[in-house]
Scaffold this active site. Structure first.
Site, mmCIF file in Angstrom:
data_model
loop_
_atom_site.group_PDB
_atom_site.id
_atom_site.type_symbol
_atom_site.label_atom_id
_atom_site.label_comp_id
_atom_site.label_asym_id
_atom_site.label_seq_id
_atom_site.Cartn_x
_atom_site.Cartn_y
_atom_site.Cartn_z
ATOM 1 N N GLU A 371 0.832 -1.191 0.000
ATOM 2 C CA GLU A 371 0.000 0.000 0.000
ATOM 3 C C GLU A 371 0.866 1.240 0.000
ATOM 4 O O GLU A 371 1.867 1.300 0.715
ATOM 5 C CB GLU A 371 -0.903 -0.002 1.225
ATOM 6 C CG GLU A 371 -2.149 -0.801 0.949
ATOM 7 C CD GLU A 371 -2.561 -1.665 2.099
ATOM 8 O OE1 GLU A 371 -1.997 -1.515 3.188
ATOM 9 O OE2 GLU A 371 -3.461 -2.512 1.894
ATOM 10 N N HIS A 456 -1.235 -6.249 12.129
ATOM 11 C CA HIS A 456 -2.241 -7.232 11.723
ATOM 12 C C HIS A 456 -2.052 -8.573 12.417
ATOM 13 O O HIS A 456 -1.861 -9.590 11.749
ATOM 14 C CB HIS A 456 -2.178 -7.456 10.203
ATOM 15 C CG HIS A 456 -2.455 -6.244 9.378
ATOM 16 N ND1 HIS A 456 -2.194 -6.176 8.025
ATOM 17 C CD2 HIS A 456 -3.010 -5.045 9.710
ATOM 18 C CE1 HIS A 456 -2.543 -4.991 7.560
ATOM 19 N NE2 HIS A 456 -3.035 -4.282 8.557
ATOM 20 N N ASN A 494 -5.426 -6.442 3.996
ATOM 21 C CA ASN A 494 -5.731 -5.948 5.348
ATOM 22 C C ASN A 494 -6.884 -6.750 5.938
ATOM 23 O O ASN A 494 -7.811 -7.111 5.223
ATOM 24 C CB ASN A 494 -6.104 -4.473 5.281
ATOM 25 C CG ASN A 494 -5.193 -3.701 4.355
ATOM 26 O OD1 ASN A 494 -5.161 -3.977 3.168
ATOM 27 N ND2 ASN A 494 -4.460 -2.780 4.877
HETATM 28 P P1 FAE Z 1 -9.648 -5.822 18.078
HETATM 29 O O1 FAE Z 1 -10.221 -4.855 17.125
HETATM 30 O O2 FAE Z 1 -8.189 -5.727 18.392
HETATM 31 O O3 FAE Z 1 -10.491 -5.692 19.438
HETATM 32 C C1 FAE Z 1 -10.151 -6.366 20.603
HETATM 33 C C2 FAE Z 1 -10.596 -5.534 21.795
HETATM 34 O O4 FAE Z 1 -10.519 -6.321 22.985
HETATM 35 C C3 FAE Z 1 -9.728 -4.307 22.049
HETATM 36 O O5 FAE Z 1 -10.540 -3.160 22.159
HETATM 37 C C4 FAE Z 1 -9.018 -4.622 23.370
HETATM 38 O O6 FAE Z 1 -8.737 -3.475 24.155
HETATM 39 C C5 FAE Z 1 -9.995 -5.544 24.056
HETATM 40 N N1 FAE Z 1 -9.383 -6.468 25.019
HETATM 41 C C6 FAE Z 1 -8.239 -7.174 24.883
HETATM 42 N N2 FAE Z 1 -8.001 -7.949 25.962
HETATM 43 C C7 FAE Z 1 -9.085 -7.741 26.819
HETATM 44 C C8 FAE Z 1 -9.435 -8.265 28.099
HETATM 45 N N3 FAE Z 1 -8.663 -9.179 28.722
HETATM 46 N N4 FAE Z 1 -10.562 -7.795 28.674
HETATM 47 C C9 FAE Z 1 -11.344 -6.870 28.041
HETATM 48 N N5 FAE Z 1 -11.044 -6.344 26.828
HETATM 49 C C10 FAE Z 1 -9.932 -6.790 26.213
HETATM 50 O O7 FAE Z 1 -9.908 -7.330 17.621
HETATM 51 N N6 FAE Z 1 -6.854 -3.555 9.365
HETATM 52 C C11 FAE Z 1 -7.430 -3.325 8.164
HETATM 53 O O8 FAE Z 1 -8.177 -4.167 7.660
HETATM 54 N N7 FAE Z 1 -7.191 -2.147 7.494
HETATM 55 C C12 FAE Z 1 -6.359 -1.179 7.988
HETATM 56 O O9 FAE Z 1 -6.183 -0.116 7.373
HETATM 57 C C13 FAE Z 1 -5.726 -1.423 9.245
HETATM 58 N N8 FAE Z 1 -4.851 -0.520 9.772
HETATM 59 C C14 FAE Z 1 -4.363 -0.732 11.036
HETATM 60 C C15 FAE Z 1 -3.566 0.259 11.626
HETATM 61 C C16 FAE Z 1 -3.142 0.111 12.936
HETATM 62 C C17 FAE Z 1 -2.282 1.161 13.570
HETATM 63 C C18 FAE Z 1 -3.517 -1.038 13.690
HETATM 64 C C19 FAE Z 1 -3.088 -1.219 15.120
HETATM 65 C C20 FAE Z 1 -4.290 -2.027 13.098
HETATM 66 C C21 FAE Z 1 -4.715 -1.887 11.779
HETATM 67 N N9 FAE Z 1 -5.523 -2.851 11.176
HETATM 68 C C22 FAE Z 1 -6.040 -2.630 9.932
HETATM 69 C C23 FAE Z 1 -5.841 -4.114 11.864
HETATM 70 C C24 FAE Z 1 -7.268 -4.160 12.425
HETATM 71 O O10 FAE Z 1 -7.561 -2.998 13.157
HETATM 72 C C25 FAE Z 1 -7.392 -5.428 13.297
HETATM 73 O O11 FAE Z 1 -7.144 -6.545 12.481
HETATM 74 C C26 FAE Z 1 -8.770 -5.568 13.935
HETATM 75 O O12 FAE Z 1 -9.060 -4.458 14.752
HETATM 76 C C27 FAE Z 1 -8.861 -6.846 14.743
HETATM 77 O O13 FAE Z 1 -10.209 -7.036 15.118
HETATM 78 P P2 FAE Z 1 -10.590 -7.990 16.327
HETATM 79 O O14 FAE Z 1 -12.047 -7.986 16.460
HETATM 80 O O15 FAE Z 1 -9.880 -9.287 16.150
#
Ligand code: FAE
Length: 515
Positions: A371, A456, A494
């Site tokens: 990208e 990721h 992504n």
């Molecule tokens: P996630 O969104 O990480 O949610 C998990 C939640 O659980 C979080 O809010 C945590 O704080 C919470 N948590 C964790 N442990 C505990 C606990 N013990 N008790 C209570 N709460 C807890 O999971 N992906 C794309 O497709 N496109 C992009 O452009 C992209 N850019 C990104 C840029 C950055 C800087 C980052 C960090 C990630 C990016 N990603 C992107 C990845 C994407 O945000 C990630 O794959 C998803 O958010 C994962 O989704 P989940 O539902 O697995």
């Protein structure tokens, strides 16, 4: 709701609660990212009362500057999860370190350090959607077998990917505007270089409100993408989960959310599971410990959060019957970053939209999808900057380290060499064609590759291994995984659209058969 209204709205406030000690609830969801929001919405729509537990903050209240989220160029306490110094993915500029001291606070971006890799994750109600780049990519169908072997591709491409894209508000940039706006000059330079080296380039769909960005460019609304907002949250135009699933969840009237609450233990009890929850203050201290009973528990703490919990609970005897696949199959989606130094006659522009929208697809030939990313510094940098997603065979495992009372990850930095080799199939060729070189000042001193991190994280409780084919954890009826932990290490592009689509598929089955 029209694009204008959606883009201009502040994140919707909802009634944040603090779960009561000894509460009994039908369904508890751990985490409020993509997987958690899909599960909560569909359960509530099916008539089930849900409580969501989130370790991060609510992110619905402006700070002293009147904004909910801090700007990328001026990080403050809101920017990082419990750190006293920023840990920016780009650590250096022109060779100089750019990290700075900040007060310790339950900020939005966690740079979680394991041996050999730093894993960036969002913290707060909305999970990764709060901090991510908004690139909303569905993998090409011919690559789907590499992403989720064993999942019916017809169902995914006919039903669940379209559902996820619709709910997330995915849209494409207007190509005519792309060609004319100053804020995508950097991407047009990236496209020109890709074309001259005969690489196919693609527009990348996003969840940014494109009408709002046009108004930012016209100067008629407060700036967000055009003010460089991204890593520490986006105040206006990005359709994070705060603007999509969460308002719908709230509208059901069946879901409560406890921010600043972290799940520490889940163990079986009569009629379900006893869940221990630690309430945190904004410096990360535990101020209360609660025990609730839930008939069903949905792990949605993200690949790392869910894996760490399950590995610890298996090893410490709370959930001993989880199978040996728990913690395994973790990958970094082949993330690697690099910059190229352009000639002085090829400026990338001082104004760069923080939302990337152009990709170079060399997956089939070289195992890399790159990208064209912004360097929103506000000055001309003469740099092209890229995040590559690459094909890599390396998978790590989480394990319980009893002596240190923590979960370790067996990743090795040297494994990134495969990703670098794949990315070089694009950038060596472009450099040779353009007569340019790699930047060496962005990740340290004389360091070309950003090979120390991933945005990721994927895997750790892989579908059809640690769980059945719909995320039911083996060994414990009523325990489910619904997040990125299910995906075995790569989504080829992504990940969040795939995480959302898989969660939509799985929860539909679970509601139909288990409730
Ligand atoms: P996630 O969104 O990480 O949610 C998990 C939640 O659980 C979080 O809010 C945590 O704080 C919470 N948590 C964790 N442990 C505990 C606990 N013990 N008790 C209570 N709460 C807890 O999971 N992906 C794309 O497709 N496109 C992009 O452009 C992209 N850019 C990104 C840029 C950055 C800087 C980052 C960090 C990630 C990016 N990603 C992107 C990845 C994407 O945000 C990630 O794959 C998803 O958010 C994962 O989704 P989940 O539902 O697995």
């Amino acid at each position: 709701m029209g694009g204008l209204a959606l883009g201009g709205l502040a994140p919707a406030a909802y009634a944040a609660t603090s779960i009561a000690d000894a509460a009994t609830i039908p369904a508890l969801v751990i985490g409020t990212g993509y997987g958690g929001c899909v599960a909560a919405l569909r359960l509530a729509q099916a008539g089930v009362d849900v409580h969501m537990v989130e370790m991060g903050m609510a992110w619905d209240t402006p700070g002293s500057d009147g904004k909910v989220f801090a700007n990328t160029t001026t990080p403050d306490q809101r920017s990082f999860w419990l750190r006293t110094r920023t840990k920016q993915p780009l650590s250096n500029f022109l060779g100089f370190p750019i990290d700075k001291n900040i007060p310790k606070y339950t900020g939005i971006l966690d740079a979680e350090e394991f041996s050999g890799i730093t894993v960036y994750q969002g913290r707060g109600v909305g999970g990764g959607s709060l901090v991510n780049g908004g690139m909303a990519v569905t993998p090409r169908r011919e690559t789907f077998g590499d992403v989720l072997p064993g999942v019916n591709a017809d169902e995914m491409y006919n039903t669940y990917y379209p559902r996820a894209n619709a709910e997330l508000g995915v849209g494409m940039i207007d190509p005519a505007w792309f060609d004319s706006t100053a804020c995508y000059q950097y991407a047009r330079v990236g496209r020109k270089h890709a074309q001259r080296s005969n690489f196919p380039f693609v527009f990348v769909p996003t969840v940014y409100d494109w009408n709002y960005m046009k108004q930012e460019a016209a100067g008629t609304v407060p700036k967000s993408a055009l003010a460089g907002e991204i890593l520490y949250g986006n105040n206006y135009g990005k359709k994070s989960l705060q603007k999509t699933y969460i308002p719908k969840i709230r509208a059901t009237g069946r879901v409560t959310i406890s921010p600043l609450h972290r799940v520490s233990t889940v163990r079986p009890t009569t009629g379900g599971y006893t869940v221990t929850i630690e309430q945190l203050n904004t410096t990360g201290d535990v101020v209360a410990t609660k025990q609730v009973t839930a008939a069903k528990v949905f792990f949605a703490a993200g690949s790392v959060g869910t894996s760490k919990l399950l590995v610890k609970l298996k090893a410490t005897g709370a959930l001993p019957n989880l199978n040996g696949e728990v913690g395994k199959g973790w990958g970094d989606n082949g993330n690697v970053m690099c910059g190229r130094a352009n000639h002085m006659w090829d400026p990338t522009g001082p104004l760069q939209s923080s939302i990337p929208t152009l990709g170079i697809d060399n997956w089939a030939a070289g195992g890399a999808f790159a990208e064209v990313a912004p360097l929103p510094t506000g000055i001309e940098t003469y740099a092209s900057f890229y995040l590559s997603i690459t094909k890599t065979p390396h998978r790590a495992a989480f394990s319980w380290n009893a002596a240190a009372n923590r979960v370790d990850l067996s990743w090795q930095t040297a494994w990134k060499q495969t990703s670098i080799t794949a990315a070089k199939t694009i950038f060596d060729k472009i450099n040779s064609k353009e007569g340019t070189i790699y930047r060496t000042d962005l990740f340290g001193i004389y360091k070309i590759w950003g090979d120390h991190l991933t945005y990721h994280p994927l895997g750790g409780a892989v579908l059809n291994r640690a769980t059945d084919s719909y995320g039911r954890l083996h060994g414990y009826p009523g325990l489910y995984v619904v997040d990125g932990a299910l995906i075995p290490g790569t989504t080829v592009v992504n990940p969040f659209v795939t995480i959302t689509a898989l969660a939509e598929r799985n929860i539909e089955k679970i509601i139909a058969t288990d409730l």
